[in-house]
Motif scaffolding. Structure first.
Motif, PDB file in Angstrom:
ATOM      1  N   ALA A 190      23.634   6.272  77.776  1.00 35.93           N
ATOM      2  CA  ALA A 190      24.619   5.482  78.511  1.00 35.93           C
ATOM      3  C   ALA A 190      25.518   6.403  79.333  1.00 35.93           C
ATOM      4  CB  ALA A 190      25.441   4.647  77.548  1.00 35.93           C
ATOM      5  N   ARG A 191      25.912   7.504  78.737  1.00 38.39           N
ATOM      6  CA  ARG A 191      26.795   8.437  79.447  1.00 38.39           C
ATOM      7  C   ARG A 191      26.056   9.168  80.566  1.00 38.39           C
ATOM      8  NH1 ARG A 191      31.847  10.006  76.360  1.00 38.39           N
ATOM      9  NH2 ARG A 191      32.228   8.056  75.245  1.00 38.39           N
ATOM     10  N   ARG A 192      24.770   9.394  80.375  1.00 40.86           N
ATOM     11  CA  ARG A 192      24.007  10.001  81.458  1.00 40.86           C
ATOM     12  C   ARG A 192      23.958   9.064  82.664  1.00 40.86           C
ATOM     13  NH1 ARG A 192      17.601  11.563  82.179  1.00 40.86           N
ATOM     14  NH2 ARG A 192      17.976  13.005  83.916  1.00 40.86           N
ATOM     15  N   LEU A 193      23.727   7.791  82.417  1.00 45.53           N
ATOM     16  CA  LEU A 193      23.722   6.815  83.509  1.00 45.53           C
ATOM     17  C   LEU A 193      25.091   6.744  84.180  1.00 45.53           C
ATOM     18  CD1 LEU A 193      21.692   4.011  81.696  1.00 45.53           C
ATOM     19  CD2 LEU A 193      21.019   5.068  83.876  1.00 45.53           C
ATOM     20  N   ALA A 194      26.142   6.704  83.375  1.00 48.42           N
ATOM     21  CA  ALA A 194      27.493   6.556  83.919  1.00 48.42           C
ATOM     22  C   ALA A 194      27.923   7.767  84.730  1.00 48.42           C
ATOM     23  CB  ALA A 194      28.479   6.303  82.793  1.00 48.42           C
ATOM     24  N   SER A 195      27.518   8.938  84.287  1.00 49.57           N
ATOM     25  CA  SER A 195      27.943  10.155  84.992  1.00 49.57           C
ATOM     26  C   SER A 195      27.071  10.465  86.203  1.00 49.57           C
ATOM     27  CB  SER A 195      27.920  11.348  84.037  1.00 49.57           C
ATOM     28  OG  SER A 195      26.594  11.609  83.581  1.00 49.57           O
TER      29      SER A 195
END
Length: 454
Positions: free
Chosen positions: A163-168
């Motif tokens: 999720a954080r990879r997508l968000a960043s």
């Protein structure tokens, strides 16, 4: 210029997508009944050049192989997914041209499954949408416990990282287009809203607002029972599903319906719960065509058991058949349309049972004759409050636990009425005196019933 069409699968709580430009398009996580996708492409006047899977699905049978075969499209499946068919093995960072200026790039997002892959649609190099499958959903993430119990915590941590990879890695205005989260039990929670973006998820999604340890603890604590039929979906998808057969099933007369009931087969009445309670074939079960038919019937019926469908009309029967093939219930053994007047043999009378409300239940409890209040909601629903002294058996477990229900008239309720109707039909079929509480649970306290909270 690009377009994105959403193909709703309301019965399963999922979405598929068709995205493309002026000439060609890509289909994402297609349902098994692929005519809905083909129809969307025809309306747009585009050729489907790519069919992509975000993961090997656990909650429905995919139409990917058949759609790719019919259209001649490249079939994109994550490279680490173990499958028994030819496909284009997709690795992190792979990119594919969809139409002029329109590309699709793979982004590894493990968590829902170890091989889960999201796809970022870029228009002129600018990310415009992310097809996130069972990774980043609206306000939540896909559940991580559907593959292997020993991997669950590991995959939950991977969900947080993905999720954080997508968000960043994506702009805040990038549309997030998940497959799950609209009622599917593949979601760890249900979507709050109908659409979202990366920016909105940064402020609303626990995977992006809490630390990994807190996220994992809360995620694992909230997981509920997995529908039993999920055990068959992954292997079917990994093996390459056969094309669907939606031709009408053989029609059964009253004698054959009686014979199938006598043989222990399931005869399922698709009418609404009000009509069923008023009159039905004794021994039949009520799964409303307008309810979550595929989820609850596939969850509760012994896998592979013959099922005969009773419908009000040919249209209702066809719609139910379509719902069921999506979860691998391929061919009804038989079917009939009309109503009890044609489903019962001459001289037979329809069975029936009473319906009431929580107000009616409140009036019944003080009376001398003992009654059983049966709560068929899920564990998480009951944890938020339950009627004092009620018995709890989730509806998906009831068929195997009927002998646990105490003697006496059974007043059965759920949260809104649909599952209570299913449960009442199961109890009625074994000769229990049953009343279906067709009411919202919020009315219980207002009716004067004692609602207990932990």
């Amino acid at each position: 210029m690009f377009f994105i069409d959403t193909i709703e699968l309301e019965g399963l709580g999922n979405r598929s997508y068709l995205a493309g430009g002026e000439r060609t398009a890509v289909a994402v996580d297609p349902p098994r009944d692929i005519d809905s996708v083909l129809g969307a492409a025809a309306r747009r006047g585009v050729r489907i050049s790519h069919v992509v899977e975000t993961h090997i699905h656990n909650d429905y049978v995919t139409g990917g192989p058949e759609l790719a075969r019919i259209t001649g499209a490249a079939y994109l499946v994550p490279a680490d997914a173990r499958v028994a068919f030819a496909r284009v093995a997709v690795a992190d960072g792979d990119a594919f041209d969809v139409d002029a200026g329109l590309t699709l790039a793979a982004m590894a997002t493990p968590g829902h499954t170890p091989h889960h892959t999201s796809y970022v649609l870029r228009d002129g190099g600018r990310p415009v949408a992310a097809f996130t499958g069972g990774s980043l959903l609206i306000g939540t993430v896909g559940r991580p416990d559907l593959v292997e119990p020993r991997l669950t915590e590991h995959l939950a941590r991977a969900q947080h990282a993905s999720a954080r990879r997508l968000a960043s890695g994506l702009p805040d205005d990038t549309a997030v287009l998940p497959t799950h989260g609209f009622g599917s039990f593949c979601s760890s929670a249900q979507a709050d809203g109908d659409s979202t973006t990366i920016g909105r998820e940064k402020s609303a999604n626990a995977a992006l607002t809490t630390d990994v340890d807190t996220f994992v603890t809360d995620l694992l604590a909230g997981l509920e029972d997995v529908p039993a039929y999920y055990a068959y979906m992954g292997p079917a998808n990994a093996g390459g599903p056969a094309p669907v057969d939606l031709t009408p099933p053989a029609l059964a007369d009253a004698g054959e319906i009686a014979g199938r009931l006598a043989a222990g087969e399931w005869v399922v009445d698709l009418r609404n719960r009000v009509a069923f309670a008023e009159g039905h074939v004794a021994g039949s079960f009520n799964f409303e065509a307008d309810g979550k038919l595929a989820t609850y019937l596939a969850w509760m019926i012994p896998w592979g058991k013959p099922v005969t469908l009773l419908a009000e009309s040919a249209e209702q029967l066809a719609a139910a058949q379509r719902e069921l093939v999506r979860v691998g219930v391929d061919r009804p053994a038989a079917a009939a349309t009309g109503g009890p007047e044609v489903w019962l043999r001459q001289g037979e009378r329809p069975a029936s049972f009473a319906r009431s409300t929580f107000a009616g239940l409140a009036q019944e409890i003080p009376r001398p004759s003992p009654i059983v209040v049966l709560d068929v909601r899920r564990d998480s629903e009951r944890a938020a409050g339950w009627i004092k002294d009620s018995v709890h058996v989730p509806v998906h477990e009831l068929h195997g636990r009927l002998d646990e229900i105490p003697s006496g008239a059974v007043w059965v309720h759920c949260a809104g009425g649909m599952r209570a109707g299913i449960a009442a039909s199961l109890l009625d079929a074994v000769g229990r005196d049953v009343v279906a509480v067709d009411d919202g649970f919020d009315a219980a306290k207002n009716a004067g019933l004692t609602v207990v909270t932990a």
